[in-house]
Design an enzyme around this catalytic site. Structure first.
Site, short mmCIF file in Angstrom:
data_model
loop_
_atom_site.label_atom_id
_atom_site.label_comp_id
_atom_site.label_asym_id
_atom_site.label_seq_id
_atom_site.Cartn_x
_atom_site.Cartn_y
_atom_site.Cartn_z
N SER A 21 24.10 43.35 63.12
CA SER A 21 25.13 44.04 63.89
C SER A 21 26.52 43.67 63.39
O SER A 21 26.81 42.50 63.09
CB SER A 21 24.98 43.64 65.36
OG SER A 21 26.01 44.24 66.11
N GLY A 72 36.64 41.10 67.22
CA GLY A 72 36.89 41.25 68.65
C GLY A 72 36.12 42.39 69.29
O GLY A 72 36.60 43.04 70.23
N CYS A 131 29.45 35.96 70.65
CA CYS A 131 30.65 36.38 69.89
C CYS A 131 31.76 35.35 70.08
O CYS A 131 32.18 35.10 71.21
CB CYS A 131 31.13 37.76 70.34
SG CYS A 131 32.67 38.20 69.52
N GLY A 218 28.17 34.14 55.91
CA GLY A 218 28.00 34.22 54.46
C GLY A 218 27.07 33.13 53.96
O GLY A 218 26.59 32.29 54.74
N GLY A 245 23.75 34.18 56.61
CA GLY A 245 23.93 33.94 55.18
C GLY A 245 22.79 34.39 54.29
O GLY A 245 22.77 34.07 53.10
N GLY A 266 23.62 40.02 57.04
CA GLY A 266 24.93 40.34 57.59
C GLY A 266 26.03 40.42 56.56
O GLY A 266 26.27 41.46 55.94
#
Ligand code: SIN
Length: 303
Positions: A21, A72, A131, A218, A245, A266
């Site tokens: 996501s 955000g 988040c 990452g 990662g 991601g």
């Protein structure tokens, strides 16, 4: 011929590769590049009850082997996602998808999850309680076992689809939080979200990111992801979607050996939009190299 199929809460995926996501939009944006139906599934852009403009810019800071983001939770809100984004995705992608939901209160999580639950193409609801880039919500629910339990319970009470809770690595004891989610009825766990990070510009002597801090992802965080998936696999019986990662087929196999039943990719999508395609294509060869006939057989194989 090796078998790349995996099963998540009764859903069979052709392979375990799922764009994470926030790194792949609503999926249809990539349909011009390649046939996105090769993907095991897609975890869609994080969705909230109301539309969100996101954080001030700059929102991205580059780092060695990764990047920091402070987006955000920018998104058009649940009504537009249902009315516009998911129908566009359905034109291009014919398999079950993962809806990623965020919120700012327990009621809001429940409201948005109940709405998305009615969507036919949604196979799994991924509840993001991790988040790091918003106040009064997001990660604050995922850094405390009691609030993780409350969100999970509230969402489970109003949904029919499998619910996976996406956890934060920014905690002392990830196993405790995962266990609280399992006790509240979670069908699975997704981990890890980003690690809190920060960069400072040497010329201005100020933080690079307008919001000062953000989430670091990452290849640099891959060993942290492997460690946490390993710990959570020992703590719970529900399936794990591993991420953090992952950028090669070897990484996929490693995180599955730690305990992941499926794998999200991601930050690699932000560097190379073909990252998931490349991993899917290289997976059979790497499986053969390591004597793996079926991916399902290696889940948790390092324990
Ligand atoms: C963001 O939108 O700020 C990133 C989402 C997340 O890290 O959960």
């Amino acid at each position: 011929m090796v078998n790349t199929k995996v099963t998540l809460s009764g859903l069979t995926l052709d392979n375990p590769i799922i764009p994470a996501s926030g790194t792949f939009g609503f999926g249809y944006e990539f349909a011009d590049l390649y046939d996105i139906n090769i993907l095991g599934s897609i975890s869609c852009k994080g969705t909230t009850k109301e539309p969100r403009f996101g954080n001030p810019t700059p929102r991205i800071a580059e780092c060695t082997n990764g990047l920091i983001n402070s987006v955000g939770l920018q998104n058009p809100g649940i009504d537009k996602v249902i009315g516009e984004e998911l129908p566009k995705l359905a034109e291009h992608y014919k398999k079950p998808i993962i809806a990623n939901i965020s919120g700012f209160s327990v009621d809001e999580y429940a409201y948005t999850c109940e709405k998305i639950d009615s969507q036919k193409q949604v196979g799994i609801i991924e509840v993001n309680i991790s988040c790091p880039n918003v106040h009064n919500g997001g990660m604050s629910f995922g850094t405390n076992a009691n609030s993780a339990f409350e969100v999970t319970k509230a969402v489970k009470a109003v949904t029919t689809k499998p619910v996976y809770i996406k956890l934060s690595p920014n905690v002392t004891d990830i196993a405790e939080i995962a266990k609280a989610c399992e006790a509240a009825g979670a069908d699975g766990i997704s981990l890890i979200n980003t690690l809190m990070g920060m960069r400072i510009d040497l010329k201005t002597r100020k933080p690079v990111i307008a919001n000062k801090m953000g989430g670091f992802s990452g290849p640099a965080i891959f060993p942290v992801a492997v460690r946490m998936v390993y710990q959570v696999y020992e703590a719970v019986k529900i399936p794990i979607i591993g991420m953090g990662g992952v950028s090669s087929a070897r990484d996929v196999i490693e995180i599955m050996l730690a305990g992941a039943a499926a794998v999200q990719v991601g930050a690699a999508n932000l560097v190379d939009p073909y990252a998931c395609k490349n991993i899917i294509e290289e997976l059979p060869e790497v499986m053969e190299k390591f004597g793996i006939n079926s991916l399902e057989e290696i889940i948790g194989g390092s324990h």
